[in-house]
Design an enzyme around this catalytic site. Structure first.
Site, mmCIF file in Angstrom:
data_model
loop_
_atom_site.group_PDB
_atom_site.id
_atom_site.type_symbol
_atom_site.label_atom_id
_atom_site.label_comp_id
_atom_site.label_asym_id
_atom_site.label_seq_id
_atom_site.Cartn_x
_atom_site.Cartn_y
_atom_site.Cartn_z
ATOM 1 N N ASP A 124 7.437 9.953 7.344
ATOM 2 C CA ASP A 124 8.830 9.625 7.688
ATOM 3 C C ASP A 124 9.771 10.293 6.691
ATOM 4 O OD1 ASP A 124 7.923 7.957 5.647
ATOM 5 O OD2 ASP A 124 9.237 6.297 6.226
ATOM 6 N N ASP A 155 0.646 6.135 0.805
ATOM 7 C CA ASP A 155 1.951 6.683 1.135
ATOM 8 C C ASP A 155 1.736 8.148 1.545
ATOM 9 O OD1 ASP A 155 4.604 7.051 1.404
ATOM 10 O OD2 ASP A 155 5.104 6.907 -0.722
ATOM 11 N N CYS A 210 3.507 -14.110 -22.054
ATOM 12 C CA CYS A 210 2.325 -13.586 -21.372
ATOM 13 C C CYS A 210 1.311 -13.166 -22.442
ATOM 14 C CB CYS A 210 2.711 -12.427 -20.459
ATOM 15 S SG CYS A 210 2.977 -10.862 -21.309
#
Ligand SMILES: [Zn+2]
Length: 575
Positions: free
Chosen positions: A128, A93, A278
């Protein structure tokens, strides 16, 4: 220039697709979740992510690497894969998020692109500018203009696959403009600036934004939903055609003691039971609450990832079997504001239904009034207009369904709270009448007239259902066991071509592909000249040459618009 991207669709349902994405030779099966790794304080290392969750892609922040003196030296020296100890796809990023959070960043577009080139990002971003939801429109427009300028700057200089941000705040006209420009130049499009919308549970706006973007980019573009990391929305975003998600949520939520589930977020401190088995929850049980500091964050983050990947697998399985709407119906009921997404989904229903498939193996569950908005219902209702019958059965939300169609998908697998007695009705219908109605439904009004009284129908000994249709001693059609769909043989295909003028029911291919199709090889998208827009994914189609000579019959693998937009991959599986 830069690494190469290829994307091929393996299975699809609604607007969703299971695809194979290849970036510089590294493979990712989509929809995929890229866990975000903060190199300054990683909760789980990329290697652990690989070993425990088999992740093929991670995301990290190039801006942090650039600004942190120590890390910068190390990453410039070892590359970003070396720094992270991860040889899969690394996406970076650009600092846009920091830009939105803090209002400014200490880098330039050129610098951050050059830096990502140097550290060897597989996927990278230009700088951006995400606009806040409901920003002043003039401001959002200004930020968008600058974003588009920076996108142009990135073109040709980036050595990585550009994750091109599509901005425009909550203004759909701005989003549409951004999507058109970005979609033209970039193969990987990121719907940006949606984290705030997600956090406010504005799911109806989320649907509008993603749908607007998808409508304005070619369909072969890979779509990344930036910052969408909550498993609760994976089915919704995938249904709209998002292929990549990234999640910082697993770690950020863990720091706050928030426990993810596919139906929403819970607070660990409030739990008297753990609704999960899990490895983390099985091992600790409620003692998970008693853990402290980094250990607690780490274990909770692991649980959060387990449920995220579990939901992603569920979404992919649903796409494969064509039951994504069933899953979506359940998920949208997890929260009243999620249910509000249905209104928007129905507003985009006409468009979304052109992407959906027309048949499948799964059951159709009528799970409530929202079924009205399902894209498969829109498609089925349209097809029912083709069939004329005096005897019908009420099958909400489809309406009155001719009894003759009761043995085909989706009516054969239709389940409603009051489903009764359909087998009895089935027995009362003549096979030939059933076949004629099915022809009309599948190919168009009047197709049933192609079945003369003298055909001989052979039924399956096991199910008693029609299996083969002979005309004058020749096999005319067969019926597929899974959905009772009619598969035309050559003679029927020629009659259909006669009955329905070009381009109806057709996929025409150029001369280069003709000899391969004649041999029975699949039709690839790039060789398709024209396609009938009324067709739907999974329809039986006539493959013809440019002069409308029949070459073969096959099953459409994508929707018509996708076939025209794609350069790679299969369009028709030829028999
Ligand atoms: Zn768990």
């Amino acid at each position: 220039m830069g690494s190469r991207l290829s994307f091929e669709v393996k299975a699809k349902d609604i607007g969703a697709r299971v695809g194979l994405l290849e970036i510089g030779g590294k493979k990712i099966e989509t929809p995929a979740l890229m866990p975000v790794v903060n190199p300054r304080r990683e909760v789980l290392s990329p290697r652990e992510l690989r070993e425990e969750f088999n992740v093929s892609a991670v995301m990290t922040n190039a801006y942090i690497l650039l600004r942190d003196e120590e890390l910068r030296g190390e990453v410039l020296d070892k590359g970003v894969h070396g720094l992270l100890g991860f040889d899969g796809v690394v996406a970076t990023d650009s600092g846009s998020f920091q830009l939105m959070q803090y209002g400014n960043v200490l880098t330039s577009n050129k610098e951050i692109i050059g830096f990502q080139n140097k550290i060897g990002s597989d996927i990278g971003s230009f700088l951006d500018i995400p606009s806040m939801p409901d920003a002043f429109k003039a401001r959002a427009e200004e930020q968008l203009d600058l974003t588009l300028e920076r996108a142009k700057e990135a073109r040709g200089v980036a050595d990585f696959i550009v994750n091109a941000g599509i901005q425009g705040s909550s203004y759909l006209d701005l989003r549409a403009r951004a999507a058109k420009e970005i979609g033209e130049d970039f193969r990987l499009c990121a719907v940006g600036g949606i984290v705030g919308i997600m956090e406010d549970y504005r799911f109806s706006d989320l649907v509008d934004i993603i749908a607007t973007v998808k409508k304005n980019i070619p369909l072969d573009r890979v779509v990344h939903a930036f910052g969408l990391g909550h498993p609760m929305v994976f089915s919704l975003a995938a249904a709209l055609g998002c292929d990549l998600f990234d999640s910082a949520a697993y770690a950020l939520y863990a720091r706050d003691g928030r426990y993810l589930t596919a139906m929403g977020t819970l607070h660990l401190d409030n739990l008297s039971y753990l609704p999960c088995c899990c490895p983390v929850c099985s091992r600790y049980g409620l003692e998970l609450k008693e853990l402290e500091g980094d250990e607690k964050v780490r274990e909770l983050a692991r649980h959060n990832l387990y449920v995220s990947f579990e939901e992603l697998a569920r979404v992919k399985q649903a796409i494969h079997e064509g039951s994504l709407w069933n899953l979506l119906s359940v998920r949208l009921r997890s929260h009243p504001l999620l249910l509000s997404a249905l209104q928007s989904l129905s507003e985009h229903g006409e468009w979304l239904s052109t992407l959906d498939r027309i048949t499948g193996k799964s059951s159709f569950y009528h799970l409530g009034p929202e079924a009205e908005h399902r894209t498969e219902v829109i498609n089925v209702r349209e097809r029912l207009k083709r069939v004329d019958s005096k005897r019908t059965i009420k099958m909400p939300p489809f309406g009155d369904v001719p009894v003759e169609l009761s043995s085909i998908y989706p009516f054969v697998s239709y389940m409603a709270p009051d489903s009764v007695g359909r087998e009895e009705v089935y027995a009362q219908v003549r096979d030939i009448d059933r076949l004629r109605a099915m022809m009309d439904y599948q190919f168009g009004s009047g197709a049933g007239s192609l079945i003369p009284e003298r055909v001989r129908i052979k039924n399956s000994r096991r199910t008693g259902r029609m299996r083969w249709v002979y005309l004058d001693g020749e096999l005319f059609a067969s019926l597929r066991a899974s959905d009772n769909w009619i598969i035309p043989k050559e003679k029927m295909a020629l009659s259909l071509r006669e009955k329905f003028p070009y381009p109806l029911l057709r996929v025409s291919v150029d001369d280069e592909a003709k000899p391969f199709v004649e041999e029975g090889k699949s039709v690839f998208c790039k060789f398709v000249l024209e396609i009938d827009d009324n067709l739907r994914c999974m329809d039986e189609v006539l493959v013809v040459d440019k002069d409308d000579n029949l070459i073969r019959v096959g099953t459409l693998h994508l929707s018509p618009r996708e076939v025209m937009d794609y350069n790679k991959g299969m369009a028709v599986r030829v028999r």
